[in-house]
Structure formats: structure tokens, C-alpha cells
Design a protein around this motif. Sequence first.
Motif, PDB file in Angstrom:
ATOM      1  N   VAL A  70       0.861  -1.180   0.000  1.00  0.00           N
ATOM      2  CA  VAL A  70       0.000   0.000   0.000  1.00  0.00           C
ATOM      3  C   VAL A  70       0.897   1.229   0.000  1.00  0.00           C
ATOM      4  CG1 VAL A  70      -1.803   1.284   1.215  1.00  0.00           C
ATOM      5  CG2 VAL A  70      -1.824  -1.224   1.236  1.00  0.00           C
ATOM      6  N   ALA A  71       0.834   1.983  -1.072  1.00  0.00           N
ATOM      7  CA  ALA A  71       1.588   3.233  -1.177  1.00  0.00           C
ATOM      8  C   ALA A  71       0.674   4.370  -0.752  1.00  0.00           C
ATOM      9  CB  ALA A  71       2.072   3.444  -2.609  1.00  0.00           C
ATOM     10  N   VAL A  72       1.121   5.169   0.199  1.00  0.00           N
ATOM     11  CA  VAL A  72       0.309   6.269   0.711  1.00  0.00           C
ATOM     12  C   VAL A  72       0.965   7.590   0.310  1.00  0.00           C
ATOM     13  CG1 VAL A  72      -0.712   7.328   2.756  1.00  0.00           C
ATOM     14  CG2 VAL A  72      -0.446   4.839   2.639  1.00  0.00           C
ATOM     15  N   GLN A  73       0.169   8.440  -0.315  1.00  0.00           N
ATOM     16  CA  GLN A  73       0.607   9.783  -0.699  1.00  0.00           C
ATOM     17  C   GLN A  73      -0.193  10.769   0.149  1.00  0.00           C
ATOM     18  OE1 GLN A  73      -0.435   9.796  -4.821  1.00  0.00           O
ATOM     19  NE2 GLN A  73       1.301   8.530  -5.428  1.00  0.00           N
ATOM     20  N   THR A  74       0.498  11.486   1.030  1.00  0.00           N
ATOM     21  CA  THR A  74      -0.174  12.350   1.992  1.00  0.00           C
ATOM     22  C   THR A  74       0.179  13.808   1.759  1.00  0.00           C
ATOM     23  OG1 THR A  74       0.077  10.558   3.592  1.00  0.00           O
ATOM     24  CG2 THR A  74      -0.630  12.674   4.457  1.00  0.00           C
TER      25      THR A  74
END
Length: 167
Positions: A4-8
Motif C-alpha cells: 500500500v503506497a500512501v501519498q499524503t
Amino acid sequence: MLDVAVQTEPEWDDGADWDMLAEAAVRIAIEHSPHAGWLNRALCVEVTVRLTDDDEVRQLNAQYRGKDKPTNVLSFPMVQPDLLETLANTDDGEAILGDIVLARDVCVREAAEREISVADHATHLIVHGTFHLLGYDHQGEAEAEAMEALETRALASIGLADPYNRD
């Protein structure tokens, strides 16, 4: 295997561990679906979660759904629902399920209305978005009830209350 790649975006920097939360939410949704076996294979299932502002979500909602307003969550599946079953027979490689996008101000407002934390509400929205990536929808009443029941069971398994307020 799950990636899971999270871009915040900066407005989401409120002290929550969004990477951990997003991975847990995606994992729990998959575990409560017919595709739970994917997590025990060499197959790498990939999901991107983007935590952004209402403006970006409004633009995406207008472009892809014809609705010029922000919404809480958007899902962009990369695998057609009728092809999801073929992944059950795949022992290796990568399967990019798709992208989930959340709008910060909408999430904050909805969490306040429900008197729950933003993290808990975002968890629900990521679970909801993951079920969309897995081919679930809520266009008709029967589909909506089935999807909501899956979400409720998944969230209950990690100690979160029924988001649809069925006691």
C-alpha cells in the motif's frame, strides 16, 4: 503480499500514522472479501491511497464522474471485476488493484458530524474504497446492503463501530 503506497498532502499531517492506518484498512477489507487468499501468496497486490484536499477531489470527481463537487472518497479500479477471479490462480507477479483518494475537509466534517475521529472515519472510507477496487458497488439496494454488511464486519473486526448506525 500487500503493498500500500500512501501519498499524503500536508493538510493531513495531524500526527496520525497514515501509512499504517491505510495498510491496515486495505488489508482488513481484502481479508473480509472472497479474495483473502491473495494475501498469502507471492502475488504482490498493490493499492495507492492518496490523502489530499477537497479541490483535487472535486476536480477528479468532475472529470471522472461528472459531479463538480468534492466527495469523501473516490476509487479508481485498475482490474475489471470479471478479471479479479483470475488473480486467484496467479502465484507471483504484481496486481495493481487501483487508487483510493480521500478529501481532507469532507472527511473532517463528516467525522465531526458522526462524533468520531478523523482516523476512524478515514479507515472506514479506505475500507469502502478497497471494496470498490474489489468489484463491489452500491448502485442498487441489494448491492448497497451487501457492501455495507462487508464494511461493517471488517470494521468490527478491528474494533470500529458500524458506520451505518445499525445496532
